[in-house]
Structures are given as C-alpha cells and as structure tokens.
Motif scaffolding. Structure first.
Motif, PDB file in Angstrom:
ATOM      1  N   LEU A  78     110.806  57.905  30.674  1.00 52.34           N
ATOM      2  CA  LEU A  78     110.471  58.672  31.875  1.00 52.34           C
ATOM      3  C   LEU A  78     110.083  57.703  32.990  1.00 52.34           C
ATOM      4  N   TRP A  79     110.960  56.687  33.155  1.00 45.53           N
ATOM      5  CA  TRP A  79     110.714  55.702  34.203  1.00 45.53           C
ATOM      6  C   TRP A  79     111.624  55.906  35.418  1.00 45.53           C
ATOM      7  N   ASN A  80     112.463  56.959  35.400  1.00 46.03           N
ATOM      8  CA  ASN A  80     113.262  57.253  36.594  1.00 46.03           C
ATOM      9  C   ASN A  80     113.475  58.746  36.750  1.00 46.03           C
ATOM     10  N   ASP A  81     113.942  59.138  37.924  1.00 46.03           N
ATOM     11  CA  ASP A  81     114.068  60.560  38.246  1.00 46.03           C
ATOM     12  C   ASP A  81     115.222  61.234  37.512  1.00 46.03           C
ATOM     13  N   THR A  82     116.236  60.481  37.130  1.00 39.49           N
ATOM     14  CA  THR A  82     117.336  61.057  36.356  1.00 39.49           C
ATOM     15  C   THR A  82     116.824  61.579  35.019  1.00 39.49           C
ATOM     16  N   GLN A  83     115.954  60.829  34.396  1.00 36.30           N
ATOM     17  CA  GLN A  83     115.358  61.262  33.133  1.00 36.30           C
ATOM     18  C   GLN A  83     114.510  62.515  33.338  1.00 36.30           C
ATOM     19  N   ALA A  84     113.719  62.523  34.389  1.00 35.34           N
ATOM     20  CA  ALA A  84     112.881  63.698  34.665  1.00 35.34           C
ATOM     21  C   ALA A  84     113.727  64.947  34.856  1.00 35.34           C
ATOM     22  N   GLU A  85     114.810  64.827  35.582  1.00 33.00           N
ATOM     23  CA  GLU A  85     115.699  65.968  35.811  1.00 33.00           C
ATOM     24  C   GLU A  85     116.260  66.484  34.486  1.00 33.00           C
ATOM     25  N   ALA A  86     116.611  65.596  33.582  1.00 36.68           N
ATOM     26  CA  ALA A  86     117.194  66.008  32.307  1.00 36.68           C
ATOM     27  C   ALA A  86     116.195  66.761  31.443  1.00 36.68           C
ATOM     28  N   PHE A  87     114.905  66.470  31.587  1.00 33.00           N
ATOM     29  CA  PHE A  87     113.894  67.166  30.794  1.00 33.00           C
ATOM     30  C   PHE A  87     113.700  68.614  31.228  1.00 33.00           C
ATOM     31  N   ARG A  88     114.081  68.960  32.459  1.00 25.49           N
ATOM     32  CA  ARG A  88     113.803  70.306  32.970  1.00 25.49           C
ATOM     33  C   ARG A  88     114.503  71.386  32.161  1.00 25.49           C
ATOM     34  N   ARG A  89     115.666  71.080  31.624  1.00 22.51           N
ATOM     35  CA  ARG A  89     116.373  72.053  30.788  1.00 22.51           C
ATOM     36  C   ARG A  89     115.525  72.416  29.566  1.00 22.51           C
ATOM     37  N   ILE A  90     114.862  71.424  28.986  1.00 17.32           N
ATOM     38  CA  ILE A  90     114.033  71.652  27.801  1.00 17.32           C
ATOM     39  C   ILE A  90     112.756  72.407  28.169  1.00 17.32           C
ATOM     40  N   THR A  91     112.040  71.942  29.182  1.00 13.71           N
ATOM     41  CA  THR A  91     110.775  72.594  29.525  1.00 13.71           C
ATOM     42  C   THR A  91     111.003  74.023  29.994  1.00 13.71           C
ATOM     43  N   GLY A  92     112.108  74.269  30.699  1.00 16.11           N
ATOM     44  CA  GLY A  92     112.410  75.625  31.151  1.00 16.11           C
ATOM     45  C   GLY A  92     112.650  76.566  29.989  1.00 16.11           C
ATOM     46  N   PHE A  93     113.397  76.108  28.986  1.00 13.87           N
ATOM     47  CA  PHE A  93     113.679  76.959  27.839  1.00 13.87           C
ATOM     48  C   PHE A  93     112.409  77.215  27.032  1.00 13.87           C
ATOM     49  N   LEU A  94     111.597  76.186  26.818  1.00 15.33           N
ATOM     50  CA  LEU A  94     110.366  76.378  26.061  1.00 15.33           C
ATOM     51  C   LEU A  94     109.455  77.383  26.748  1.00 15.33           C
ATOM     52  N   ALA A  95     109.338  77.273  28.066  1.00 13.71           N
ATOM     53  CA  ALA A  95     108.497  78.215  28.797  1.00 13.71           C
ATOM     54  C   ALA A  95     109.013  79.646  28.653  1.00 13.71           C
ATOM     55  N   ALA A  96     110.325  79.820  28.649  1.00 10.31           N
ATOM     56  CA  ALA A  96     110.906  81.155  28.511  1.00 10.31           C
ATOM     57  C   ALA A  96     110.605  81.761  27.142  1.00 10.31           C
ATOM     58  N   GLN A  97     110.353  80.916  26.138  1.00 11.79           N
ATOM     59  CA  GLN A  97     110.013  81.403  24.800  1.00 11.79           C
ATOM     60  C   GLN A  97     108.504  81.576  24.609  1.00 11.79           C
ATOM     61  N   GLY A  98     107.730  81.251  25.626  1.00 11.03           N
ATOM     62  CA  GLY A  98     106.287  81.353  25.507  1.00 11.03           C
ATOM     63  C   GLY A  98     105.639  80.142  24.870  1.00 11.03           C
ATOM     64  N   THR A  99     106.381  79.072  24.688  1.00 14.50           N
ATOM     65  CA  THR A  99     105.863  77.841  24.097  1.00 14.50           C
ATOM     66  C   THR A  99     105.418  76.882  25.197  1.00 14.50           C
ATOM     67  N   VAL A 100     104.262  76.297  25.033  1.00 17.94           N
ATOM     68  CA  VAL A 100     103.761  75.323  25.999  1.00 17.94           C
ATOM     69  C   VAL A 100     104.386  73.960  25.695  1.00 17.94           C
ATOM     70  N   SER A 101     104.848  73.289  26.728  1.00 17.82           N
ATOM     71  CA  SER A 101     105.495  71.984  26.550  1.00 17.82           C
ATOM     72  C   SER A 101     104.556  70.846  26.933  1.00 17.82           C
ATOM     73  N   ALA A 102     104.502  69.842  26.068  1.00 16.65           N
ATOM     74  CA  ALA A 102     103.744  68.624  26.324  1.00 16.65           C
ATOM     75  C   ALA A 102     104.669  67.439  26.106  1.00 16.65           C
ATOM     76  N   ILE A 103     104.288  66.296  26.624  1.00  9.16           N
ATOM     77  CA  ILE A 103     105.078  65.087  26.416  1.00  9.16           C
ATOM     78  C   ILE A 103     104.136  63.927  26.157  1.00  9.16           C
ATOM     79  N   GLN A 104     104.501  63.096  25.192  1.00  8.85           N
ATOM     80  CA  GLN A 104     103.710  61.920  24.864  1.00  8.85           C
ATOM     81  C   GLN A 104     104.257  60.709  25.614  1.00  8.85           C
ATOM     82  N   LEU A 105     103.430  60.113  26.451  1.00  9.81           N
ATOM     83  CA  LEU A 105     103.810  58.920  27.201  1.00  9.81           C
ATOM     84  C   LEU A 105     103.367  57.692  26.429  1.00  9.81           C
TER      85      LEU A 105
END
Length: 359
Positions: A78-105
């Motif tokens: 997660l050192w560039n914006d391209t990576q951040a953009e790619a994560f949005r697909r995952i966080t969006g789907f998890l939120a739609a299922q009622g699951t809270v998303s976290a990330i370990q840095l």
C-alpha cells in the motif's frame, strides 16, 4: 445468545460479532509491473468467501508500507495509489455483506525478501525479484538469512512516515480499521526485542529506547487515522526465550502505553523473532497471554492460536479472556464457520439472501 455473536463497538465502528479473521499472507500479488503488490481476483474471492460466511471482522493480510517492507516479492503493498484503488473492490464487497474491513500495515525487516512458503520460503536475491533486507541491527534471523543492513536514524524516520502514508491510503481504500504489525519477528518486533535489537543509540538498549520506534509509528498513524475509527496493534507477547528476549511482562507494560497512545485493541500472538525455539503449541495456547493483558490493563484484546470449535471460542469470550477471537486455519478450511457456529450456539449472523436455503 452466545456472547460470541454479540456486536462489539470500538470508537464509532460496530463489528457485528466476535468471530474475526486474522491476517494471513496469500503470497499471490504480482512481483513486478504496474500492478506490483495490488490485490486481484484471488484476494477478492478469498476475502469475499469469509464475508459471506458471516465473519464479523476481516483483517487483510500483512500489507507492506514499502517495496522493501514485503516479506516476499509476492506480498500485497500500500505504497501507491494504484494499490489503494485495487483494494476498493474488496472493501466495498465486505461492507455490503455487513463485515467490517481492516488491514494490517507491515514492514518485514530482516525477514524480508523470501520466497513463497510452498516454494520453500528461503531468501531470494535480485534474480528472483529480491532485495537487501533492513533491520535495527546487522543480525541475521538465522544461518539461512542474509545479514541485514542496519537502519540509520534517517531511514527509521522515513519508515515511520511510510506507515503514516499507507494509513492514509487505507482510509482512501475504504478500510474501517488499521492494524500495525508489531509481531512475528518483523521490523517493529525486531526493535522491541533485545534478542534482535543491539543498537546503542536512542532506538536500542533500554526498554524505553527499544519501544521508541513502535510508539513513533503508532503516533504517526494515529495522527492521520480518523478519531472515529479504531487502531489495532498486533504483538508477539513472548519470544519464547528464557532470557534476552521480549517477555509477557514487557507486553503487559507496553499494552498500557499503547492504549495511552491511542491504540484501541491489542491482537495478541507470540513468537517469530527467534529461530529454533520450542513453542508448546496446543488448543488455545496463546489465549492466556491475551487474558493477562485484558486483566491487568485497560486494553481490549483479541485472542488467536488454534481456536477451532464453537464452544471453545464462545468460552474465551464469555469468560472474559478476550473481547474477540481470531480464527486463522479454521476459516481457511471452512469459510462459513461463523454461520455453522451460530447455528450450534443459538446465535445469529447475517446470511446473504442468495444463500437462504442454508438457513
């Protein structure tokens, strides 16, 4: 209802139950090219399956704050914006299922630049996308690892800022919680432990000096992470060394300091910083370390380590040993474990409408 399926609120984020998925590296990202370190279909399918199975919180695997901070060339970053953009697909789907998303840095420190586990996990060089590891001191993890470069104070400050920058991108990517990786022999753990930290400057020697880098990272991340969102810290409660290592007493002391610096929950694991140690692995073997932190400090905790069946998990929460449980291998085996455990214990988890036949 079992306490395992009661919601849990930290700051202004409510997690629907206490069955959580810990970070588990998939070693499946591209090692080079414009999508280096970015999640793709494998990661989406992996995390989506556990969300539809009813997991309350999913902590995305160790995600590097810089290229040299990866454990392997195939780690997420997660050192560039391209990576951040790619994560949005995952966080969006998890939120739609009622699951809270976290990330370990994370930053892997002296344990960086290794191959994938199913390829043996040995250190790799530039011919296999590898690089020279960095560490608090020029001390190799074991005889098979190279001697790392000792970090200068300027490089230490740069890495602190890299953690903060990654946290900003995590927010932009849609994550609700950030976890700082301070365990398992990676960079922050290397600074904490006298086994791996042999420095004689302000970042080594005394307990106060060895904890300085970790607290600087926490402060930098907390400064950019919203006040209404929680911050976690993962710690190895012991190096499993009788002498010259990080100890459970250190962990209890440090937990109180982390809490004072704005950490909301301690994710308690053990080991990883010393090779060749004997760890008494068994069902729930790490739970007592979490329970001690919870009993002796104001810090909420999550417990991990061979928690596999519903009654076992429920008792850990009901007995006050931990505020939540993290199931790793069991969720790899069975993505719908939370749903099945809820049925066994008389609890409830959200079931996608498409899966109504399974209720």
């Amino acid at each position: 209802m079992s306490a395992l399926f009661e919601p849990y609120t930290l700051r202004e984020v409510t997690i629907p139950n206490r069955v959580w998925m810990p970070p588990m590296c998939q070693y499946s990202a591209a090692p080079e090219g414009p999508l280096t370190g970015a999640p793709h279909d494998w990661h989406f399918a992996h995390y989506a399956a556990r969300a539809t199975g009813g997991t309350g919180l999913i902590v995305v695997e160790a995600t590097a704050v810089s290229p040299e901070g990866r454990i392997s060339p195939y780690d997420l970053g997660l050192w560039n914006d391209t990576q951040a953009e790619a994560f949005r697909r995952i966080t969006g789907f998890l939120a739609a299922q009622g699951t809270v998303s976290a990330i370990q840095l994370a930053h892997a420190g002296r344990k960086a630049s290794t191959d994938r586990p199913w390829k043996g996990g040995a250190p790799v060089g530039s011919e296999a996308h590898g690089w020279q590891p960095l560490a608090p001191s020029p001390v190799a993890f074991d005889d098979s690892h190279p001697v790392p470069d000792e970090l200068t104070v300027d490089r230490i400050r740069e890495i602190v800022e890299q953690f903060a920058a990654a946290a900003r991108r995590a927010l932009d990517a849609g994550f609700e919680i950030v976890e700082i990786h301070g365990a398992h022999g990676y960079l922050i753990n290397e600074f904490l432990s006298p086994h791996s930290n042999h420095r004689t400057d302000a970042y080594g020697g005394s307990y106060e000096n060895r904890t300085r880098f970790a607290l600087e990272v926490v402060d930098a991340v907390r400064a950019v992470w919203p006040d209404d969102k929680p911050l976690f810290f993962r710690i190895s409660a012991t190096d499993w060394l009788e002498e010259s290592g990080w100890s459970p007493d250190d962990t209890v002391r440090f937990a109180g300091e982390l809490h004072a610096h704005g950490v909301d929950l301690l994710d308690v694991s053990t080991g990883g910083n010393a090779s060749g140690v004997r760890i008494p692995v068994g069902p729930g073997y790490q739970v007592p370390f979490a329970a001690r932190v919870r009993a002796e400090t104001p810090m909420p905790v999550a417990a991990v380590g061979l928690i596999t069946d519903a009654e076992q998990a429920a008792k850990i929460v009901a007995n006050g040993e931990a505020d939540a449980v993290l199931l790793g291998r069991e969720l790899l085996r069975n993505p719908s474990w939370p749903r099945l455990a809820a049925r066994e214990l008389g609890g409830e988890v959200r079931v996608p409408k498409q899966y109504h036949r399974s209720v």
